[in-house]
Design a protein around this motif. Structure first.
Motif, PDB file in Angstrom:
ATOM      1  N   LEU A  46       0.869  -1.159   0.029  1.00 51.72           N
ATOM      2  CA  LEU A  46      -0.183  -0.055  -0.104  1.00 51.72           C
ATOM      3  C   LEU A  46       1.129   1.267  -0.002  1.00 51.72           C
ATOM      4  N   ARG A  47       2.100   1.100   0.541  1.00 53.22           N
ATOM      5  CA  ARG A  47       2.874   2.257   0.632  1.00 53.22           C
ATOM      6  C   ARG A  47       4.279   2.079  -0.395  1.00 53.22           C
ATOM      7  N   LYS A  48       4.592   2.998  -1.020  1.00 51.07           N
ATOM      8  CA  LYS A  48       5.705   2.849  -1.913  1.00 51.07           C
ATOM      9  C   LYS A  48       7.043   2.968  -0.944  1.00 51.07           C
ATOM     10  N   VAL A  49       7.889   1.762  -1.101  1.00 53.45           N
ATOM     11  CA  VAL A  49       8.918   1.575  -0.322  1.00 53.45           C
ATOM     12  C   VAL A  49      10.190   1.927  -1.258  1.00 53.45           C
ATOM     13  N   ASN A  50      10.985   2.951  -0.809  1.00 52.86           N
ATOM     14  CA  ASN A  50      12.218   3.199  -1.476  1.00 52.86           C
ATOM     15  C   ASN A  50      13.555   2.917  -0.609  1.00 52.86           C
ATOM     16  N   SER A  51      14.461   2.538  -1.085  1.00 48.82           N
ATOM     17  CA  SER A  51      15.538   2.221  -0.261  1.00 48.82           C
ATOM     18  C   SER A  51      16.628   3.041  -1.009  1.00 48.82           C
ATOM     19  N   GLU A  52      17.777   3.438   0.011  1.00 43.31           N
ATOM     20  CA  GLU A  52      18.978   4.335  -0.617  1.00 43.31           C
ATOM     21  C   GLU A  52      20.249   3.320  -0.768  1.00 43.31           C
ATOM     22  N   ILE A  53      21.079   3.467  -1.662  1.00 43.52           N
ATOM     23  CA  ILE A  53      22.208   2.864  -1.571  1.00 43.52           C
ATOM     24  C   ILE A  53      23.369   3.986  -1.802  1.00 43.52           C
ATOM     25  N   THR A  54      24.672   3.794  -1.463  1.00 44.24           N
ATOM     26  CA  THR A  54      25.571   4.466  -1.973  1.00 44.24           C
ATOM     27  C   THR A  54      26.382   4.256  -2.822  1.00 44.24           C
ATOM     28  N   GLN A  55      27.439   4.850  -3.500  1.00 42.54           N
ATOM     29  CA  GLN A  55      28.115   4.210  -4.486  1.00 42.54           C
ATOM     30  C   GLN A  55      29.135   3.088  -4.335  1.00 42.54           C
ATOM     31  N   ASP A  56      29.693   3.157  -2.939  1.00 42.23           N
ATOM     32  CA  ASP A  56      30.383   1.979  -2.538  1.00 42.23           C
ATOM     33  C   ASP A  56      29.684   0.778  -2.142  1.00 42.23           C
ATOM     34  N   MET A  57      28.447   0.717  -2.433  1.00 42.49           N
ATOM     35  CA  MET A  57      27.604  -0.594  -2.332  1.00 42.49           C
ATOM     36  C   MET A  57      27.588  -1.399  -3.629  1.00 42.49           C
ATOM     37  N   VAL A  58      27.891  -0.567  -4.623  1.00 44.24           N
ATOM     38  CA  VAL A  58      27.797  -0.898  -6.165  1.00 44.24           C
ATOM     39  C   VAL A  58      29.103  -1.734  -6.433  1.00 44.24           C
ATOM     40  N   ARG A  59      29.127  -3.033  -6.775  1.00 41.76           N
ATOM     41  CA  ARG A  59      30.124  -3.878  -7.191  1.00 41.76           C
ATOM     42  C   ARG A  59      30.446  -3.482  -8.834  1.00 41.76           C
ATOM     43  N   GLU A  60      29.200  -3.602  -9.563  1.00 39.76           N
ATOM     44  CA  GLU A  60      29.366  -3.468 -11.092  1.00 39.76           C
ATOM     45  C   GLU A  60      27.848  -3.087 -11.626  1.00 39.76           C
ATOM     46  N   ILE A  61      28.107  -2.607 -12.942  1.00 38.83           N
ATOM     47  CA  ILE A  61      27.079  -2.068 -13.691  1.00 38.83           C
ATOM     48  C   ILE A  61      27.053  -2.658 -14.922  1.00 38.83           C
ATOM     49  N   GLY A  62      26.061  -3.547 -15.277  1.00 37.76           N
ATOM     50  CA  GLY A  62      25.946  -4.066 -16.754  1.00 37.76           C
ATOM     51  C   GLY A  62      24.540  -4.090 -17.183  1.00 37.76           C
ATOM     52  N   ASP A  63      24.032  -5.370 -17.396  1.00 36.32           N
ATOM     53  CA  ASP A  63      22.688  -5.805 -17.545  1.00 36.32           C
ATOM     54  C   ASP A  63      21.900  -5.505 -16.394  1.00 36.32           C
TER      55      ASP A  63
END
Length: 100
Positions: A46-63
């Protein structure tokens, strides 16, 4: 990579479980870096749930956007006081009360 190419990508945690999709990115223009990445969950609530992450939590961006942390570290459980009280009522009971 353009920001428009990242928004909408599926996000997987370190165990390859789906966390959600990238909904927005907060960019620090002065330092030319990403401040925060916002993830919307794929759960129907019923409620929109958004989470936040920081750049250091990202290992890789691809597909997919692969993280180096687990889902439980990103998504915080809501306490029961955040859930509104709901009373389930039989519509026929309401009709009976209004006719009296």
């Amino acid at each position: 990579m353009k920001v428009t190419n990242i928004i909408g990508k599926k996000v997987l945690d370190s165990s390859a479980y789906e966390v959600g999709k990238i909904s927005d990115i907060d960019i620090d223009i002065k330092n030319n870096c990403i401040k925060k990445i916002y993830i919307s969950s794929n759960e129907l609530t019923l409620r929109k749930v958004n989470s936040e992450i920081t750049q250091d939590m990202v290992r890789e961006i691809g597909d997919y956007v692969l993280l180096n942390v687990e889902k439980k570290e990103i998504i915080k459980e809501k306490t029961s006081k955040d859930v509104p009280d709901v009373e389930i009522v039989n519509p026929k009971e309401l009709e009976d009360e209004s006719s009296n």
